[in-house]
Design a protein around this motif. Structure first.
Motif, PDB file in Angstrom:
ATOM      1  N   GLU A  75     -11.213  76.235  54.445  1.00  0.00           N
ATOM      2  CA  GLU A  75     -10.568  77.278  55.235  1.00  0.00           C
ATOM      3  C   GLU A  75      -9.354  76.714  55.977  1.00  0.00           C
ATOM      4  O   GLU A  75      -8.289  77.342  56.014  1.00  0.00           O
ATOM      5  N   LYS A  76      -9.514  75.526  56.534  1.00  0.00           N
ATOM      6  CA  LYS A  76      -8.414  74.879  57.251  1.00  0.00           C
ATOM      7  C   LYS A  76      -7.269  74.564  56.297  1.00  0.00           C
ATOM      8  O   LYS A  76      -6.093  74.732  56.658  1.00  0.00           O
TER       9      LYS A  76
ATOM     10  N   MET B 186      -5.391  77.758  55.704  1.00  0.00           N
ATOM     11  CA  MET B 186      -4.640  78.156  56.895  1.00  0.00           C
ATOM     12  C   MET B 186      -3.475  77.211  57.160  1.00  0.00           C
ATOM     13  O   MET B 186      -2.388  77.658  57.554  1.00  0.00           O
TER      14      MET B 186
ATOM     15  N   ASN C  85      -8.958  84.251  59.839  1.00  0.00           N
ATOM     16  CA  ASN C  85      -9.902  83.371  60.531  1.00  0.00           C
ATOM     17  C   ASN C  85     -11.312  83.955  60.630  1.00  0.00           C
ATOM     18  O   ASN C  85     -12.255  83.233  60.927  1.00  0.00           O
TER      19      ASN C  85
END
Length: 96
Positions: free
Chosen positions: A4-5, A8, A41
């Motif tokens: 996920e990071k 992003m 998020n």
């Protein structure tokens, strides 16, 4: 959370931060980018990828927003989709 990071970080570098750090970006554009960040998020990695592709396909609102970003000279998801597709593909998702 690492994947996920990674998504992003990619989107911040290529799409989000140029808008958020620009004094020429309108309040509407900055608000829309912040809303997109918040929505991304809220998702897991698969949901983030799905959200990205749903935004490309577009709703009337997202198409209008993308047009506004383009008019103001900012890269949109459409400009980074080839790099996104190559980087965040099914093999990448499966390699947990």
């Amino acid at each position: 959370m690492i994947k996920e990071k990674e998504i992003m970080d990619f989107l911040h570098q290529r799409v989000f931060d140029p808008v958020l750090n620009s004094p020429k970006a309108s309040r509407n554009i900055k608000a829309g980018v912040n809303l997109t960040i918040a929505r991304m998020n809220q998702r897991n990695v698969e949901g983030m990828v799905k959200y990205f592709w749903s935004a490309i396909v577009g709703t009337e609102h997202s198409v209008t927003f993308a047009d506004l970003m383009k008019e103001q000279g900012f890269d949109r998801f459409e400009e980074v989709l080839e790099d996104f597709r190559k980087r965040f593909n099914d093999d990448w998702l499966a390699n947990k």
